[in-house]
Write a protein that holds these residues in place. Structure first.
Motif, PDB file in Angstrom:
ATOM      1  N   UNK A  47     -20.787  -4.301  -5.015  1.00 41.88           N
ATOM      2  CA  UNK A  47     -20.115  -3.099  -5.120  1.00 41.88           C
ATOM      3  C   UNK A  47     -21.161  -1.735  -5.310  1.00 41.88           C
ATOM      4  N   UNK A  48     -20.934  -0.901  -4.483  1.00 37.37           N
ATOM      5  CA  UNK A  48     -21.781   0.149  -4.477  1.00 37.37           C
ATOM      6  C   UNK A  48     -22.130   0.650  -6.010  1.00 37.37           C
ATOM      7  N   UNK A  49     -23.376   1.200  -6.135  1.00 36.84           N
ATOM      8  CA  UNK A  49     -23.877   1.890  -7.234  1.00 36.84           C
ATOM      9  C   UNK A  49     -22.925   3.182  -7.129  1.00 36.84           C
ATOM     10  N   UNK A  50     -22.519   3.349  -8.663  1.00 32.80           N
ATOM     11  CA  UNK A  50     -21.872   4.655  -8.793  1.00 32.80           C
ATOM     12  C   UNK A  50     -20.371   4.639  -8.491  1.00 32.80           C
ATOM     13  N   UNK A  51     -19.760   3.469  -8.057  1.00 33.78           N
ATOM     14  CA  UNK A  51     -18.452   3.532  -7.951  1.00 33.78           C
ATOM     15  C   UNK A  51     -17.607   3.835  -9.043  1.00 33.78           C
ATOM     16  N   UNK A  52     -16.577   4.608  -9.011  1.00 31.75           N
ATOM     17  CA  UNK A  52     -15.706   4.794 -10.110  1.00 31.75           C
ATOM     18  C   UNK A  52     -14.196   4.149  -9.977  1.00 31.75           C
ATOM     19  N   UNK A  53     -14.002   4.110  -8.651  1.00 31.22           N
ATOM     20  CA  UNK A  53     -12.663   3.475  -8.345  1.00 31.22           C
ATOM     21  C   UNK A  53     -12.788   2.488  -7.459  1.00 31.22           C
ATOM     22  N   UNK A  54     -12.068   1.180  -7.479  1.00 33.28           N
ATOM     23  CA  UNK A  54     -11.749   0.158  -6.507  1.00 33.28           C
ATOM     24  C   UNK A  54     -10.483  -0.196  -6.305  1.00 33.28           C
ATOM     25  N   UNK A  55     -10.214  -0.122  -4.857  1.00 34.85           N
ATOM     26  CA  UNK A  55      -8.934  -0.594  -4.393  1.00 34.85           C
ATOM     27  C   UNK A  55      -8.767  -1.708  -3.758  1.00 34.85           C
ATOM     28  N   UNK A  56      -8.252  -2.713  -4.171  1.00 35.80           N
ATOM     29  CA  UNK A  56      -7.985  -3.870  -3.512  1.00 35.80           C
ATOM     30  C   UNK A  56      -6.894  -4.079  -2.535  1.00 35.80           C
ATOM     31  N   UNK A 213      13.003   4.345  -2.172  1.00 36.42           N
ATOM     32  CA  UNK A 213      12.599   3.453  -0.725  1.00 36.42           C
ATOM     33  C   UNK A 213      13.100   2.292  -0.701  1.00 36.42           C
ATOM     34  N   UNK A 214      13.158   1.406  -1.602  1.00 40.03           N
ATOM     35  CA  UNK A 214      13.951   0.088  -1.620  1.00 40.03           C
ATOM     36  C   UNK A 214      15.409   0.401  -1.228  1.00 40.03           C
ATOM     37  N   UNK A 215      16.172   1.244  -1.564  1.00 42.45           N
ATOM     38  CA  UNK A 215      17.471   1.547  -1.479  1.00 42.45           C
ATOM     39  C   UNK A 215      17.610   1.985   0.104  1.00 42.45           C
ATOM     40  N   UNK A 216      16.447   2.518   0.591  1.00 44.96           N
ATOM     41  CA  UNK A 216      16.669   3.241   1.880  1.00 44.96           C
ATOM     42  C   UNK A 216      16.173   2.110   3.339  1.00 44.96           C
ATOM     43  N   UNK A 217      15.970   0.860   2.707  1.00 49.74           N
ATOM     44  CA  UNK A 217      15.402  -0.229   3.497  1.00 49.74           C
ATOM     45  C   UNK A 217      14.023  -0.435   3.613  1.00 49.74           C
ATOM     46  N   UNK A 218      13.323   0.176   2.829  1.00 54.82           N
ATOM     47  CA  UNK A 218      11.803  -0.166   3.029  1.00 54.82           C
ATOM     48  C   UNK A 218      11.643  -1.331   2.060  1.00 54.82           C
ATOM     49  N   UNK A 219      10.541  -2.099   2.803  1.00 56.95           N
ATOM     50  CA  UNK A 219      10.197  -3.518   2.016  1.00 56.95           C
ATOM     51  C   UNK A 219       8.690  -3.740   1.759  1.00 56.95           C
ATOM     52  N   UNK A 220       8.082  -3.964   0.622  1.00 57.21           N
ATOM     53  CA  UNK A 220       6.860  -4.274   0.431  1.00 57.21           C
ATOM     54  C   UNK A 220       6.125  -4.930   1.686  1.00 57.21           C
ATOM     55  N   UNK A 221       5.134  -4.203   2.239  1.00 64.96           N
ATOM     56  CA  UNK A 221       4.173  -5.024   3.076  1.00 64.96           C
ATOM     57  C   UNK A 221       3.082  -5.906   2.396  1.00 64.96           C
ATOM     58  N   UNK A 222       2.442  -4.837   1.606  1.00 69.43           N
ATOM     59  CA  UNK A 222       1.188  -5.461   0.628  1.00 69.43           C
ATOM     60  C   UNK A 222       0.913  -4.635  -0.444  1.00 69.43           C
ATOM     61  N   UNK A 223       0.192  -5.070  -1.329  1.00 71.11           N
ATOM     62  CA  UNK A 223       0.055  -4.360  -2.735  1.00 71.11           C
ATOM     63  C   UNK A 223      -1.497  -4.081  -2.631  1.00 71.11           C
ATOM     64  N   UNK A 224      -1.812  -3.066  -3.331  1.00 73.99           N
ATOM     65  CA  UNK A 224      -3.030  -2.761  -3.540  1.00 73.99           C
ATOM     66  C   UNK A 224      -3.509  -2.058  -4.818  1.00 73.99           C
ATOM     67  N   UNK A 225      -3.851  -2.970  -5.739  1.00 80.52           N
ATOM     68  CA  UNK A 225      -4.197  -2.747  -7.203  1.00 80.52           C
ATOM     69  C   UNK A 225      -5.536  -1.817  -7.074  1.00 80.52           C
ATOM     70  N   UNK A 226      -5.305  -0.917  -8.113  1.00 84.71           N
ATOM     71  CA  UNK A 226      -6.443   0.080  -8.333  1.00 84.71           C
ATOM     72  C   UNK A 226      -7.233  -0.241  -9.420  1.00 84.71           C
ATOM     73  N   UNK A 227      -8.408  -0.327  -9.750  1.00 86.91           N
ATOM     74  CA  UNK A 227      -9.152  -0.325 -11.036  1.00 86.91           C
ATOM     75  C   UNK A 227     -10.195   0.964 -10.898  1.00 86.91           C
ATOM     76  N   UNK A 228     -10.328   1.203 -12.472  1.00 88.60           N
ATOM     77  CA  UNK A 228     -11.012   2.189 -12.617  1.00 88.60           C
ATOM     78  C   UNK A 228     -12.143   2.164 -13.671  1.00 88.60           C
ATOM     79  N   UNK A 229     -13.143   2.792 -13.712  1.00 88.48           N
ATOM     80  CA  UNK A 229     -14.121   2.909 -15.058  1.00 88.48           C
ATOM     81  C   UNK A 229     -13.563   3.659 -15.901  1.00 88.48           C
ATOM     82  N   UNK A 230     -13.344   3.504 -17.150  1.00 91.31           N
ATOM     83  CA  UNK A 230     -12.866   4.450 -18.214  1.00 91.31           C
ATOM     84  C   UNK A 230     -13.789   5.647 -18.547  1.00 91.31           C
TER      85      UNK A 230
END
Length: 230
Positions: A47-56, A213-230
């Motif tokens: 984890x890089x020093x000083x990182x405030x937001x991580x996206x998985x 977008x679900x109604x328009x035919x889009x479907x989830x391909x993958x999820x990217x959870x976000x994590x932040x330092x308070x």
């Protein structure tokens, strides 16, 4: 699946800041700290020093939730990367913008749709949106669209092509013009642009946009959870 993430990163690099890649992670250095984040690409990345937001992402590896919690991060929103087949559509094509004045109009609609008038940094945001629109509208891999109502810029979107993927971004309508089908017309143009390829966009999980977008035919391909330092 990486092609969808690559398209999103190409948008961030063009419109929101700088993207730096290594074998173990991707660093997004935003024009504003709000856009900055780090994306691990291996389970044992440092984890890089000083990182405030991580996206998985699915390729981050296991154990990151526990590592981030131990480092003081808190889970926030989850970004859903969605995909839909670029179906054929009826109607007249929309011509991409071709002048600086149209790019400024594009940014005006973005500001009206996304910014709060009481934001202390509103002028910075407006200037940044204008700068990015003027810089990008003539890029061969991008098309920026503006729909007008009685001459007034009313709704916008942009598409960005990277390999076989067409990404939809900056879908925005001024509040006074919502409910008239303008966004649907712009999405139809994005489907035209993606003919023969993959069509993607990103929304916050559980949002009204996701339900639309679900109604328009889009479907989830993958999820990217976000994590932040308070």
């Amino acid at each position: 699946m990486h092609e969808l993430l690559d398209n999103h990163l190409a948008f961030l690099a063009a419109h929101r800041g700088e993207v730096r890649r290594t074998a173990t992670g991707i660093e997004v250095v935003g024009e504003d700290a709000y856009f900055s984040a780090w994306i691990p690409l291996t389970a044992d990345a440092e984890l890089p020093e000083g990182t405030a937001t991580v996206r998985l992402v699915p390729w981050s590896g296991d154990g990151w939730e526990e590592r981030l919690a131990g480092a003081g991060f808190e889970a926030t929103e989850v970004l859903v990367h969605m995909e839909a087949p670029p179906d054929a559509v009826d109607g007249d094509p929309i011509t991409p913008i071709a002048t600086d004045d149209d790019a400024v109009a594009f940014a005006e609609v973005q500001g009206a749709a996304f910014l709060d008038d009481d934001d202390p940094d509103i002028e910075w945001w407006r200037a940044m949106l204008r700068e990015k629109a003027v810089k990008n509208y003539s890029a061969p891999e991008q098309s920026l669209y503006v729909l007008r109502v009685d001459g007034d810029p009313a709704a916008v979107t942009l598409v960005l092509r990277s390999g076989p993927v067409t990404g939809i971004y900056a879908v925005a309508t001024k509040p006074a013009y919502r409910g008239r089908g303008l966004a649907s017309a712009l999405l139809a143009q994005a489907r035209r642009d993606a003919a023969g390829g993959r069509l993607t966009l990103q929304v916050v999980e559980g949002s009204d946009a996701e339900r639309l977008y679900l109604k328009l035919g889009f479907r989830p391909a993958f999820w990217s959870p976000h994590f932040r330092r308070p």
